[in-house]
Write a protein that holds these residues in place. Structure first.
Motif, PDB file in Angstrom:
ATOM      1  N   HIS A  89      68.908  39.669 -11.863  1.00 40.68           N
ATOM      2  CA  HIS A  89      69.535  39.991 -10.565  1.00 40.68           C
ATOM      3  C   HIS A  89      68.798  39.333  -9.393  1.00 40.68           C
ATOM      4  O   HIS A  89      68.666  39.918  -8.311  1.00 40.68           O
ATOM      5  N   GLN A  90      68.336  38.086  -9.591  1.00 39.63           N
ATOM      6  CA  GLN A  90      67.571  37.431  -8.525  1.00 39.63           C
ATOM      7  C   GLN A  90      68.360  37.298  -7.231  1.00 39.63           C
ATOM      8  O   GLN A  90      67.767  37.275  -6.144  1.00 39.63           O
ATOM      9  N   GLN A  91      69.693  37.213  -7.333  1.00 40.18           N
ATOM     10  CA  GLN A  91      70.497  37.038  -6.124  1.00 40.18           C
ATOM     11  C   GLN A  91      70.419  38.252  -5.211  1.00 40.18           C
ATOM     12  O   GLN A  91      70.725  38.163  -4.030  1.00 40.18           O
ATOM     13  N   TYR A  92      69.982  39.384  -5.749  1.00 42.00           N
ATOM     14  CA  TYR A  92      69.844  40.600  -4.947  1.00 42.00           C
ATOM     15  C   TYR A  92      68.378  40.990  -4.707  1.00 42.00           C
ATOM     16  O   TYR A  92      68.073  41.629  -3.693  1.00 42.00           O
ATOM     17  N   LEU A  93      67.511  40.638  -5.640  1.00 40.28           N
ATOM     18  CA  LEU A  93      66.144  41.179  -5.607  1.00 40.28           C
ATOM     19  C   LEU A  93      65.060  40.162  -5.276  1.00 40.28           C
ATOM     20  O   LEU A  93      63.916  40.544  -5.052  1.00 40.28           O
ATOM     21  N   GLY A  94      65.395  38.882  -5.259  1.00 44.94           N
ATOM     22  CA  GLY A  94      64.390  37.864  -4.946  1.00 44.94           C
ATOM     23  C   GLY A  94      64.153  36.934  -6.120  1.00 44.94           C
ATOM     24  O   GLY A  94      64.507  37.216  -7.261  1.00 44.94           O
ATOM     25  N   GLU A  95      63.539  35.811  -5.837  1.00 42.58           N
ATOM     26  CA  GLU A  95      63.373  34.747  -6.825  1.00 42.58           C
ATOM     27  C   GLU A  95      62.018  34.770  -7.517  1.00 42.58           C
ATOM     28  O   GLU A  95      61.794  34.003  -8.452  1.00 42.58           O
ATOM     29  N   THR A  96      61.091  35.601  -7.060  1.00 45.12           N
ATOM     30  CA  THR A  96      59.760  35.641  -7.670  1.00 45.12           C
ATOM     31  C   THR A  96      59.492  37.027  -8.254  1.00 45.12           C
ATOM     32  O   THR A  96      60.115  38.022  -7.846  1.00 45.12           O
ATOM     33  N   ILE A  97      58.556  37.082  -9.186  1.00 43.21           N
ATOM     34  CA  ILE A  97      58.177  38.379  -9.752  1.00 43.21           C
ATOM     35  C   ILE A  97      57.648  39.298  -8.658  1.00 43.21           C
ATOM     36  O   ILE A  97      57.919  40.508  -8.653  1.00 43.21           O
ATOM     37  N   GLU A  98      56.918  38.738  -7.711  1.00 38.83           N
ATOM     38  CA  GLU A  98      56.379  39.564  -6.618  1.00 38.83           C
ATOM     39  C   GLU A  98      57.501  40.205  -5.802  1.00 38.83           C
ATOM     40  O   GLU A  98      57.437  41.391  -5.463  1.00 38.83           O
ATOM     41  N   GLU A  99      58.523  39.425  -5.492  1.00 38.21           N
ATOM     42  CA  GLU A  99      59.641  39.967  -4.709  1.00 38.21           C
ATOM     43  C   GLU A  99      60.390  41.044  -5.505  1.00 38.21           C
ATOM     44  O   GLU A  99      60.738  42.104  -4.960  1.00 38.21           O
ATOM     45  N   ILE A 100      60.656  40.764  -6.768  1.00 42.15           N
ATOM     46  CA  ILE A 100      61.384  41.721  -7.597  1.00 42.15           C
ATOM     47  C   ILE A 100      60.572  43.003  -7.765  1.00 42.15           C
ATOM     48  O   ILE A 100      61.096  44.116  -7.643  1.00 42.15           O
ATOM     49  N   ALA A 101      59.263  42.849  -8.010  1.00 40.26           N
ATOM     50  CA  ALA A 101      58.400  44.029  -8.149  1.00 40.26           C
ATOM     51  C   ALA A 101      58.370  44.841  -6.864  1.00 40.26           C
ATOM     52  O   ALA A 101      58.315  46.083  -6.898  1.00 40.26           O
TER      53      ALA A 101
END
Length: 439
Positions: free
Chosen positions: A168-180
């Motif tokens: 779901h990178q389009q909603y949560l971000g493109e990096t692990i840091e952003e998703i976390a």
């Protein structure tokens, strides 16, 4: 396909917002106010976010609590066959009449105001839970965490974050840091946080968020740990309270040891309920969670394969999930058991990213459409992607046709190993075809 009264309401609710996903809390907060704030009338809540393992961790914690004699509400998503699977009221899937009534009540309270499908159905779940006594409520995050509809709960008794990976990178971000960072948005001031195995960058993000809110945080390995025992029939768990040797969870796969360990960590950290070791032990055997390395032996789909064949269903759909499937496929002895992956996928997922970890293990990919899903990837694209990676790729019109293809090409003496994976939506269609309805 059979329809129910709730299906008609759910179909109407799909059209209250132009987007299927529009992360926000404002619309739901307004609706909950109109409904008398049912989210404030729930039993003690455990809130679980993460990319992979949320459902298994939720199911294991539920099994532990029910083994201790408690009544448990559970909210999960998505469903596999029937929407009612998402709402488990005091241990039982919500009944059709009750679901229809609740959905209509939420629809009437919301009127024509824009609200997403997940937001309004989450309100219905809260309403259901607020009206039936229970001892525990487990909420699984739908997407992300910070702006997920479940994140209107002010003060859970514990939060948990399962492994974070790319999805779901389009909603949560493109990096692990952003998703976390999005997943860590469920952390609340002073509420203990239990953290599953993570990439190092995710741990740092979660730690910073927890420290900022003075939330006690316990990390995998550092504060709690789970690992298979040498005998292979149990696993070792340890935390600050001591060590346990527990039966393997009934869910298959070594990764389920970590999911079970996280559930045990939650059970031993929260203070609202007494969850003794005996209940933890019993819960390991009680836990059920469909479409997670589910053996379809004896089903009408399995009967389409040659005698001795194995047919496994898994809802895995991202690169991390493919990594979890690797050891399962490695154990299939490909010299005598050719491995076929029957695969369908939604177009927001990474087809190549899912297939690459399986290269060298899967001898053939048979790509299929997902019945009724306009967002499904063209099977021809999946087959071509597999071929580019080095796996023979072909297509079939549906899952039964794919299994018939396996049967027709099996050589004498071979016992094929077939895994169906790539999408929970596909898994739901398979369970319906197999006559295996989650209960």
């Amino acid at each position: 396909m059979d329809t129910t009264g709730s299906d008609a309401v759910l179909a109407r609710l799909m059209h209250l917002h132009p987007k299927l996903i529009d992360l926000s809390l404002g619309r739901l907060t307004c609706l909950l106010d109109r409904l008398g704030n049912p989210e404030k009338k729930l039993p003690p809540v455990v809130h679980i976010a993460g990319t992979n393992g949320k459902g298994s961790t939720t199911a294991t914690l539920r099994a532990i609590a029910e083994a201790a004699g408690y009544r448990v509400h559970v909210y999960t998503s998505p469903h596999l066959v029937r929407f009612a699977e998402r709402i488990r009221v005091a241990g039982k899937l919500i009944e059709e009449d009750a679901l229809t009534t609740l959905l209509e009540e939420c629809e009437a309270a919301n009127g024509s105001d824009p609200i997403t499908f997940f937001e309004v159905t989450t309100a219905a779940a809260f309403l259901a839970f607020s009206r039936v006594p229970a001892d525990l409520c487990i909420l699984e995050v739908g997407l992300g965490g910070r702006l997920d509809a479940t994140n209107v709960i002010d003060k859970p008794i514990a939060c948990a974050i399962t492994p974070v990976s790319f999805d779901h990178q389009q909603y949560l971000g493109e990096t692990i840091e952003e998703i976390a960072g999005e997943k860590a948005g469920i952390i609340k001031a002073g509420v203990p946080v239990l953290v599953g195995p993570q990439l190092g960058a995710a741990n740092q993000v979660i730690k910073a968020k927890a420290q900022g809110l003075k939330a006690p945080v316990k990390f995998f390995k550092a504060d709690w740990h789970a690992a298979p025992a040498e005998t292979g029939d149990s696993f070792h768990y340890r935390d600050e309270m001591g060590k346990l040797t527990l039966p393997l969870p009934s869910l298959k796969g070594l990764h389920q040891i970590n999911n079970a360990g996280l559930a045990v960590a939650i059970a031993r950290t929260q203070k609202a309920l007494r969850l003794p070791e005996a209940a933890i032990r019993a819960g390991m055997g009680w836990v059920r969670w469909p479409a997670r390395l589910q053996d379809l032996a004896g089903s009408n789909l399995h009967k389409l394969l040659p005698e001795g064949a194995t047919l496994i269903l898994d809802g895995g759909h991202n690169p991390a999930a493919a990594g979890i499937l690797r050891p399962v496929l490695q154990g299939a002895e490909p010299v005598t058991r050719p491995v076929t992956l029957v695969m369908g996928m939604i177009n927001t997922k990474d087809v190549a990213g899912f297939l690459k970890p399986l290269a060298g293990l899967v001898s053939r990919v048979i790509a299929v459409p997902i019945e009724g899903e306009t967002a499904a990837v063209d099977p021809a694209y999946i087959a071509a992607t597999a071929t580019d990676i080095g796996i023979s790729g072909t297509v079939a019109r549906d899952v039964p046709a794919a299994l018939a293809m396996v049967s027709a090409t099996t050589k004498p003496g071979e016992t094929p190993f077939v895994m169906i994976a790539g999408s929970l939506y596909l898994a739901g269609r398979v369970l319906r075809h197999a006559g295996l309805y989650p209960d």
